[in-house]
Design an enzyme around this catalytic site. Structure first.
Site, PDB file in Angstrom:
ATOM      1  N   MET A   1       0.921  -1.153  -0.060  1.00  0.00           N
ATOM      2  CA  MET A   1       0.027  -0.003   0.018  1.00  0.00           C
ATOM      3  C   MET A   1       0.894   1.217  -0.075  1.00  0.00           C
ATOM      4  SD  MET A   1      -3.384  -1.168   1.942  1.00  0.00           S
ATOM      5  CE  MET A   1      -2.777  -0.584   3.769  1.00  0.00           C
TER       6      MET A   1
ATOM      7  N   HIS B   1       9.476  -3.629   3.378  1.00  0.00           N
ATOM      8  CA  HIS B   1       8.854  -4.066   2.027  1.00  0.00           C
ATOM      9  C   HIS B   1      10.140  -4.394   1.219  1.00  0.00           C
ATOM     10  CE1 HIS B   1       5.728  -1.396   3.214  1.00  0.00           C
ATOM     11  NE2 HIS B   1       4.867  -2.198   2.796  1.00  0.00           N
TER      12      HIS B   1
ATOM     13  N   GLN C   1     -10.136  -2.490   2.833  1.00  0.00           N
ATOM     14  CA  GLN C   1      -9.688  -2.821   4.005  1.00  0.00           C
ATOM     15  C   GLN C   1      -9.558  -2.025   5.109  1.00  0.00           C
ATOM     16  OE1 GLN C   1      -6.003  -3.932   1.920  1.00  0.00           O
ATOM     17  NE2 GLN C   1      -4.886  -3.531   3.913  1.00  0.00           N
TER      18      GLN C   1
ATOM     19  N   GLU D   1       5.687 -11.393   7.728  1.00  0.00           N
ATOM     20  CA  GLU D   1       5.140 -12.336   8.741  1.00  0.00           C
ATOM     21  C   GLU D   1       4.667 -11.320   9.884  1.00  0.00           C
ATOM     22  OE1 GLU D   1       8.139 -14.871  10.166  1.00  0.00           O
ATOM     23  OE2 GLU D   1       7.688 -16.283   8.625  1.00  0.00           O
TER      24      GLU D   1
ATOM     25  N   VAL E   1      11.261  -7.029   9.451  1.00  0.00           N
ATOM     26  CA  VAL E   1      12.370  -6.370   9.470  1.00  0.00           C
ATOM     27  C   VAL E   1      12.283  -5.395  10.762  1.00  0.00           C
ATOM     28  CG1 VAL E   1      13.731  -4.773   8.324  1.00  0.00           C
ATOM     29  CG2 VAL E   1      12.628  -6.878   7.155  1.00  0.00           C
TER      30      VAL E   1
ATOM     31  N   SER F   1       6.910  -0.455  10.002  1.00  0.00           N
ATOM     32  CA  SER F   1       5.775  -0.334   9.883  1.00  0.00           C
ATOM     33  C   SER F   1       5.495   1.174   9.104  1.00  0.00           C
ATOM     34  CB  SER F   1       4.632  -0.544  10.732  1.00  0.00           C
ATOM     35  OG  SER F   1       3.344  -0.029  10.454  1.00  0.00           O
ATOM     36  N   SER F   2       4.557   1.153   7.949  1.00  0.00           N
ATOM     37  CA  SER F   2       4.266   2.444   7.388  1.00  0.00           C
ATOM     38  C   SER F   2       3.390   3.345   8.295  1.00  0.00           C
ATOM     39  CB  SER F   2       3.527   2.143   6.092  1.00  0.00           C
ATOM     40  OG  SER F   2       3.600   1.281   5.424  1.00  0.00           O
TER      41      SER F   2
HETATM   42  O1  PAF Z   1      -0.159  -5.570   3.681  1.00  0.00           O
HETATM   43  C1  PAF Z   1      -0.526  -4.905   2.751  1.00  0.00           C
HETATM   44  O2  PAF Z   1       0.107  -3.991   2.633  1.00  0.00           O
HETATM   45  C2  PAF Z   1      -1.775  -5.084   2.257  1.00  0.00           C
HETATM   46  O3  PAF Z   1      -2.728  -5.505   3.182  1.00  0.00           O
HETATM   47  C3  PAF Z   1      -1.861  -5.817   1.152  1.00  0.00           C
HETATM   48  C4  PAF Z   1      -1.510  -7.137   1.294  1.00  0.00           C
HETATM   49  C5  PAF Z   1      -1.003  -4.800  -0.189  1.00  0.00           C
HETATM   50  C6  PAF Z   1      -3.534  -5.837   0.638  1.00  0.00           C
HETATM   51  O4  PAF Z   1      -3.879  -4.433   0.317  1.00  0.00           O
END
Ligand code: PAF
Length: 285
Positions: A30, A37, A61, A148, A176, A185-186
Site C-alpha cells: 500500500m 517491503h 480494508q 510475517e 524487519v 511499519s508504514s
Molecule cells: O499488507 C498490506 O500492505 C496490504 O494489506 C496488502 C496485502 C497490500 C493488501 O492491500
C-alpha cells in the site's frame, strides 16, 4: 522499471517477461515503503527473474475513513526505492478500475478473517482477501511475498490461495526491525517522537515472552508477562494479546508442546485518531 497505471499496461509488461521465459515474483504493497517491503522485494528477486510490485491503498480494508485518509502516501519516494531495488514493473492502479462500478464479488476466509484482529476490525481481512485475489488475477505471478508481521493476514492469504486452488506459492518473510527492535511499519511515521520511543515496548514484551517460554512456564503466565510489560508503558494502550497455534490461529493454552504465535495490537496517540501498531513472533519452548 515500467510504471503502469492500468491493468492492461501491467498485463502487457508481464506478457513481455513471460514471452522471454522469465518467472515472476509479486510484492503487493500500500506504498509508504520501508526496509520491510524491501526485504520482500529482495526475497522475490532471489527466486525470480522478474519482480512486479503493486502500490494501492485499498479502501475496502479500512473500516474507519479517517484511517484511510491519514494513511501515508509517498509515491515518488516509493518509486525511487523500487527502482533502486531492481523491480521490473510496478502497478499503481486507479481504485475505479480495481473496483468497477456495481461490482458485487468478495472473497472471504470465513473463519480465519473473523477471529482475533478481524474481530477488532470487522471486514478488514475480507477487504484484504478480495484485493489480493484481484491483484493475483491481474498479475498471475509464480509466487507472492508477504511479511510475517501481519501474521493473521499471511494465514488468511495462504488459506485463500489453498482453498481457491490459486496456482502460485505464498511466501512469508520475517519481520524487519529498527535497531531498537520496533517492527518496521508504514504507520510508524505517524508516531510522535515520544510515542515512537515508547513503541519499542511491543518487541520488549515479545522478548520477555520468549524468555518465559524458555523457562517452561505455562501459556497463561506468558500472557500475564506480556500484559504486565505493555501496561507498564503509560503511552501504550493494549488492545489485544493473542496467543495461538500457528496456521490455525486457534487459542493456545496449557503447557507449550511446540511453537506458538503471539500477536499484539497496541494503540498510541490521540484516542480519536490513534496509531494502531501490531507485532508478532513465533516463540519456542
Ligand atoms: O499488507 C498490506 O500492505 C496490504 O494489506 C496488502 C496485502 C497490500 C493488501 O492491500
Amino acid at each position: 522499471m515500467q510504471v503502469c497505471r492500468s491493468i492492461s499496461d501491467i498485463r502487457a509488461a508481464i506478457a513481455g517477461f513471460r514471452a522471454a521465459g522469465d518467472t515472476v515474483g509479486l510484492v503487493t504493497t500500500m506504498g509508504a515503503l520501508h526496509a520491510g517491503h524491501m526485504a520482500l522485494v529482495m526475497a522475490a528477486k532471489t527466486a525470480h527473474a522478474r519482480v512486479v510490485a503493486t502500490i494501492f491503498v485499498n479502501p475496502t480494508q479500512f473500516g474507519d475513513p479517517k484511517d484511510l485518509a491519514s494513511y501515508p502516501r509517498t509515491e515518488d519516494a516509493d518509486l525511487a526505492m523500487l527502482r533502486d531495488a531492481g523491480v521490473d514493473a510496478v502497478l499503481i492502479p486507479d481504485a475505479r478500475e480495481i473496483y468497477p462500478e456495481s461490482d458485487e464479488t468478495i472473497v472471504e476466509t470465513t473463519r480465519l478473517a473473523n477471529v482475533l484482529h478481524g474481530l477488532v476490525r470487522p471486514g478488514h481481512y475480507r477487504g484484504v482477501a478480495t484485493v489480493v485475489t484481484k491483484l493475483f488475477n491481474i498479475t498471475q505471478p509464480d509466487a507472492a511475498y508477504f511479511g510475517e508481521k501481519d501474521y493473521q493476514q499471511l494465514q488468511v492469504i495462504k488459506r485463500m490461495a489453498r482453498d481457491l486452488h490459486m496456482p502460485l506459492d505464498i511466501v512469508g518473510i520475517p519481520t524487519v526491525r529498527e535497531p531498537d527492535g520496533l517492527a518496521m511499519s508504514s504507520r510508524n511515521v505517524r508516531l510522535t517522537e515520544d510515542d515512537r520511543n515508547a513503541a519499542v515496548v511491543l518487541s520488549r514484551a515479545l522478548d520477555k515472552a520468549q524468555t518465559e517460554a524458555g523457562r517452561g512456564v505455562p501459556i497463561d503466565r506468558i500472557d500475564q508477562a506480556l500484559r504486565t510489560t505493555i501496561n507498564a508503558e503509560p503511552r501504550a494502550r493494549l488492545r489485544a494479546v493473542d496467543i495461538v497455534e500457528p496456521a490455525t490461529l486457534a487459542p493456545a493454552t496449557g503447557l507449550m508442546k511446540g511453537p506458538i504465535a503471539i500477536m499484539l495490537s497496541v494503540e498510541f496517540g490521540p484516542s480519536d485518531n490513534p496509531v494502531m501498531l501490531i507485532d508478532q513472533r513465533e516463540i519456542t519452548p
